[in-house]
Write an enzyme that holds these catalytic residues in place. Structure first.
Site, PDB file in Angstrom:
ATOM      1  N   CYS A  25       1.474 -22.818 -56.531  1.00 57.80           N
ATOM      2  CA  CYS A  25       2.975 -22.776 -56.362  1.00 57.80           C
ATOM      3  C   CYS A  25       3.611 -24.239 -55.882  1.00 57.80           C
ATOM      4  CB  CYS A  25       3.395 -21.875 -54.972  1.00 57.80           C
ATOM      5  SG  CYS A  25       2.732 -20.441 -55.206  1.00 57.80           S
ATOM      6  N   GLY A  51       2.745 -24.625 -61.171  1.00 56.64           N
ATOM      7  CA  GLY A  51       2.920 -23.337 -61.524  1.00 56.64           C
ATOM      8  C   GLY A  51       3.710 -23.114 -62.807  1.00 56.64           C
ATOM      9  N   ASN A 130       4.442 -21.968 -50.317  1.00 51.44           N
ATOM     10  CA  ASN A 130       3.262 -22.586 -51.116  1.00 51.44           C
ATOM     11  C   ASN A 130       2.244 -22.561 -50.226  1.00 51.44           C
ATOM     12  OD1 ASN A 130       2.302 -26.209 -52.181  1.00 51.44           O
ATOM     13  ND2 ASN A 130       1.599 -24.146 -52.775  1.00 51.44           N
ATOM     14  N   GLY A 131       1.089 -21.957 -50.723  1.00 47.21           N
ATOM     15  CA  GLY A 131      -0.126 -21.971 -49.720  1.00 47.21           C
ATOM     16  C   GLY A 131      -0.721 -20.699 -49.864  1.00 47.21           C
ATOM     17  N   TYR A 271      -6.211 -34.346 -57.812  1.00 44.93           N
ATOM     18  CA  TYR A 271      -5.996 -33.345 -58.974  1.00 44.93           C
ATOM     19  C   TYR A 271      -4.732 -32.621 -59.014  1.00 44.93           C
ATOM     20  CZ  TYR A 271      -6.424 -29.603 -62.577  1.00 44.93           C
ATOM     21  OH  TYR A 271      -6.086 -28.513 -63.731  1.00 44.93           O
TER      22      TYR A 271
END
Ligand code: SF4
Length: 495
Positions: A25, A51, A130-131, A271
């Protein structure tokens, strides 16, 4: 239905077999600007790498109340139409982009697309997360037993229901109550009718930054999304901090959680984040270049050229070349325009696999000893195919250098990883992986080398690791209780 084009995404996973890691996300919010939705759409567009499957925006305007749009597909394909954007008026808005977790959790339904919205007695609130919540199953069971009716299959919806059960009199306080019950990783952007709220979990696993645009304020997963709207970076939201921002420009900082030592996700540096973002005051690009420098020092090899596996291996390949003195070359060319043309790929096109996305620069490769620099090895299927393409093009030798340590453990903090049994490094040593991939040599950067590249001169502190590195070390900073309940086995002392 979600789109079914397996090669439409940024990462090279052309077979859609889970041979890559995906951030799940990105979140963005803005307050105090005219037409907030346009800013949110631009911010989400800059966060699209976090995402690609779906995105959503919620705005608030005193005349029209809360408005929302949630769509499958790219931001650019949905949130650019004037007719849609006109349905999202207001000076306050938040948004979310998400990656499909299909494979591990089944395909996303539109009801799983955030932001989520809840109506409370003191007004509505929307949240974007997010998570990953590691005790979501237990919370969900408890909430359902007590009468909550869930609309989605997302762990993030627990936050809304916990807020609904809080007895606090204002929404930020209800969020505090809710998030104190939540374990795992969360960077949350939320909004009420008048406030923009940002929160990071006590370990600060996922990123969240604060920016300023004109008289308004911005919250974003990464700084690259501030740049696109001309916002100025102010600071990172600190681990365990909640900020409550009002349109008149006040930023209140609250500490709802017991202080803990921060454990930011080290893989964001390798990344997930965009190379033009800044994390912890460091350029992500520069960190990745430095990983290549460390790799060249740790794992030198005689060769003729250094080639990145594009795009994520590029900065590390540049660093490797600079340190080793071996010329950098674009031995693999990425087709930037794959995607929309093949929304319904035929079986024949699917079987072309990696060649749809990457092509070997044959004239450059023929007869050469080639060092290939990639960001990670997950299942190894893509690495094998890339190696075959390079050999087919006449390379004399193929040496893989990997810009992360072996990924031997799954992530439970917001990154979609295959189950542990499917990770190549979970069952093979480095030499066994080299033989499995049938390459002349294979070397991963060490965990200490990675820590040095992110600025920790003495490497990893084994007693008090400075980052989350659980996918490499198997040491989880937050116990993944849901996963343990489902049979996941933590690393033993003997391993
Ligand atoms: S387990 Fe790996 S990917 Fe997940 S948060 Fe930790 S370092 Fe990042």
């Amino acid at each position: 239905m979600p789109p079914s084009h397996p090669f439409d995404f940024g990462a090279v996973d052309p077979d859609g077999d889970g041979d890559t890691l995906h951030e799940e996300c990105g979140v963005f919010g803005v307050v105090g600007v005219a037409d907030a939705a346009n800013f949110v759409a631009l911010g989400l567009h800059a966060l699209q790498h976090r995402g690609q499957e779906a995105g959503g925006i919620v705005t608030y305007d005193p005349e029209h109340g809360f408005n929302s749009a949630r769509k499958f597909g790219y931001v650019r394909d949905n949130f650019t139409s004037q007719s849609l954007m006109e349905t999202l008026p207001g000076a306050l808005g938040i948004g979310h982009v998400r990656y499909s977790t299909s494979g591990s959790k089944g395909p996303t339904q539109l009801r799983d697309v955030q932001p989520f919205f809840g109506e409370f007695s003191m007004g509505g609130a929307a949240i974007a997360h997010n998570g990953n919540i590691t005790n979501a199953n237990a919370l969900r069971r408890e909430l359902i037993d007590r009468g909550s009716i869930f609309q989605s299959s997302s762990d993030s919806e627990c936050i809304i229901h916990l807020m609904a059960r809080s007895l606090q009199r204002d929404i930020p306080s209800r969020m505090e109550d809710a998030l104190r019950r939540v374990e795992g990783a969360f960077s949350v952007v939320a909004m009420t009718r008048t406030k923009l709220i940002g929160v990071r979990d006590p370990l600060g696993v996922r990123p969240l930054v604060l920016g300023r645009v004109g008289d308004g304020w911005v919250l974003s997963s990464e700084t690259c999304a501030l740049d696109i709207i001309g916002a100025e970076f102010v600071r990172e939201i600190e681990p365990g901090e909640m900020v409550v921002i009002t349109p008149d420009g006040g930023v209140e900082s609250i500490r709802p959680f017991r202080p803990r030592r921060a454990r930011f996700c080290i893989f964001e540096h390798v990344y997930f984040s965009r190379p033009d973002s800044i994390i912890g005051g460091r350029s992500v690009y520069e960190t990745r270049r430095q990983i290549g420098v460390e790799l060249a020092r740790e794992a030198p090899v005689e060769a003729d050229i250094v080639c990145p596996v594009p795009d994520s291996g590029t900065p590390a390949a540049i660093g490797f070349s600079q340190e080793s003195g071996i010329p950098y070359a674009m031995g693999i060319i990425r087709n930037q325009y794959m995607g929309r043309t093949f929304i319904e790929p035929t079986e024949q096109i699917r079987n072309m696999g990696v060649r749809l996305k990457l092509n070997v620069n044959r004239a450059l490769i023929r007869g050469k000893r080639v060092i290939l620099v990639d960001d990670s090895v997950v299942r190894g299927t893509t690495s094998r195919k890339i190696k075959e393409m390079i050999l087919d093009a006449g390379a004399a030798e193929v040496h893989f250098r990997i810009a992360s340590p072996p990924t031997a453990w799954p992530c439970f903090y917001g990154v979609d990883t295959p189950q542990r049994e499917k990770l190549l490094a979970a069952s093979m040593s480095e030499d066994e992986m080299r033989d499995h991939l049938a390459v002349d040599s294979l070397k991963f950067i060490s965990l200490d080398g990675l820590y040095r590249a992110v600025g920790e001169a003495k490497g990893r502190d084994p007693e008090r690791p400075q980052y989350c590195d659980a996918c490499f070390s198997g040491e989880y900073p937050v116990e993944p209780s849901d996963q343990i309940e489902q049979g996941f086995r933590l690393k033993t002392a003997a391993e």
